[in-house]
Scaffold this motif. Structure first.
Motif, PDB file in Angstrom:
ATOM      1  N   GLY A 147       2.238   1.762  -3.599  1.00  0.00           N
ATOM      2  CA  GLY A 147       1.019   1.965  -4.508  1.00  0.00           C
ATOM      3  C   GLY A 147       0.919   3.499  -4.258  1.00  0.00           C
ATOM      4  O   GLY A 147       0.580   4.327  -5.288  1.00  0.00           O
ATOM      5  N   ARG A 148       0.684   4.176  -3.081  1.00  0.00           N
ATOM      6  CA  ARG A 148       0.688   5.511  -2.733  1.00  0.00           C
ATOM      7  C   ARG A 148       1.661   6.447  -3.556  1.00  0.00           C
ATOM      8  O   ARG A 148       1.570   7.264  -4.084  1.00  0.00           O
ATOM      9  CB  ARG A 148       0.541   5.800  -1.335  1.00  0.00           C
ATOM     10  N   SER A 150       0.904  -1.257  -0.159  1.00  0.00           N
ATOM     11  CA  SER A 150      -0.050  -0.154   0.148  1.00  0.00           C
ATOM     12  C   SER A 150       0.807   1.278   0.134  1.00  0.00           C
ATOM     13  O   SER A 150       0.531   2.242  -0.778  1.00  0.00           O
ATOM     14  CB  SER A 150      -0.911   0.027   1.272  1.00  0.00           C
ATOM     15  N   VAL A 194      -1.036   4.571  -7.929  1.00  0.00           N
ATOM     16  CA  VAL A 194      -1.816   3.694  -8.464  1.00  0.00           C
ATOM     17  C   VAL A 194      -2.554   2.950  -7.313  1.00  0.00           C
ATOM     18  O   VAL A 194      -2.057   3.060  -6.036  1.00  0.00           O
ATOM     19  CB  VAL A 194      -1.040   2.519  -9.388  1.00  0.00           C
ATOM     20  N   THR A 195      -3.489   2.234  -7.735  1.00  0.00           N
ATOM     21  CA  THR A 195      -4.223   1.582  -6.431  1.00  0.00           C
ATOM     22  C   THR A 195      -3.430   0.164  -6.061  1.00  0.00           C
ATOM     23  O   THR A 195      -2.245  -0.110  -6.794  1.00  0.00           O
ATOM     24  CB  THR A 195      -5.456   1.009  -7.337  1.00  0.00           C
ATOM     25  N   VAL A 196      -3.818  -0.183  -4.877  1.00  0.00           N
ATOM     26  CA  VAL A 196      -3.095  -1.301  -4.371  1.00  0.00           C
ATOM     27  C   VAL A 196      -3.149  -2.652  -5.140  1.00  0.00           C
ATOM     28  O   VAL A 196      -2.150  -3.281  -5.507  1.00  0.00           O
ATOM     29  CB  VAL A 196      -3.755  -1.789  -2.829  1.00  0.00           C
ATOM     30  N   GLN A 197      -4.426  -2.616  -5.841  1.00  0.00           N
ATOM     31  CA  GLN A 197      -4.554  -3.854  -6.615  1.00  0.00           C
ATOM     32  C   GLN A 197      -3.519  -3.719  -7.953  1.00  0.00           C
ATOM     33  O   GLN A 197      -2.960  -4.926  -8.334  1.00  0.00           O
ATOM     34  CB  GLN A 197      -6.004  -4.047  -7.386  1.00  0.00           C
ATOM     35  N   SER A 198      -3.499  -2.769  -8.327  1.00  0.00           N
ATOM     36  CA  SER A 198      -2.594  -2.407  -9.465  1.00  0.00           C
ATOM     37  C   SER A 198      -1.074  -2.828  -9.284  1.00  0.00           C
ATOM     38  O   SER A 198      -0.216  -3.526  -9.722  1.00  0.00           O
ATOM     39  CB  SER A 198      -2.351  -0.955 -10.249  1.00  0.00           C
TER      40      SER A 198
END
Length: 149
Positions: free
Chosen positions: A60-61, A57, A65-69
């Protein structure tokens, strides 16, 4: 966000930068493809190499991008042996992410591929102007709220 007196439409700096950005991204992805990487993999490796140890996470931040990405990106990098998760004291069940020796090798090869895109793109400019373009673009990126490192 337009500047008074700036050309509108296809001649605007914003449109030209967007068009150039799309084309440069295509060239970078093509240069990275033989390494089984894309721009997002290169970006994640670069972030991790500069600041090792974030969680999914956190990374991602940082990458916007999103955590899923970022999870999909990191699964691919783990599959290549470029990234590993390590449990670290004081982090509970959250694993910290680190670039492996293979990841550093891939990152160096990816940087060479990106440098080749730079070389082709800037070939018509004298050396002093290349540095000016780089500084100017870095300043613009920063003003638009993005990280350049």
């Amino acid at each position: 966000m337009s500047t008074p007196g700036a050309p509108a439409g296809p001649g605007s700096v914003a449109v030209l930068v967007a068009l150039l950005g799309r084309r440069v991204r295509e060239e970078i992805d093509a240069g990275l493809a033989p390494l089984d990487l894309s721009m997002r993999h290169f970006s994640a490796l670069g972030h991790l190499a500069r600041r090792p140890g974030p969680s999914y996470s956190e990374l991602g931040r940082r990458a916007g991008v999103t955590v899923q990405s970022i999870q999909a990106t990191l699964r691919h990098l783990e599959g290549l042996g470029a990234v590993e998760r390590r449990s670290e004291p004081g982090r509970g069940r959250v694993a910290a992410l680190h670039v492996t020796a293979e990841g550093r090798r891939l990152l160096a090869a990816a940087e060479k591929a990106v440098a080749e895109v730079d070389r082709v793109m800037l070939a018509s400019l004298p050396r002093p102007e290349r540095a000016l373009v780089a500084r100017t673009l870095a300043g613009m990126v920063t003003r638009m709220g993005e990280e350049t490192t």
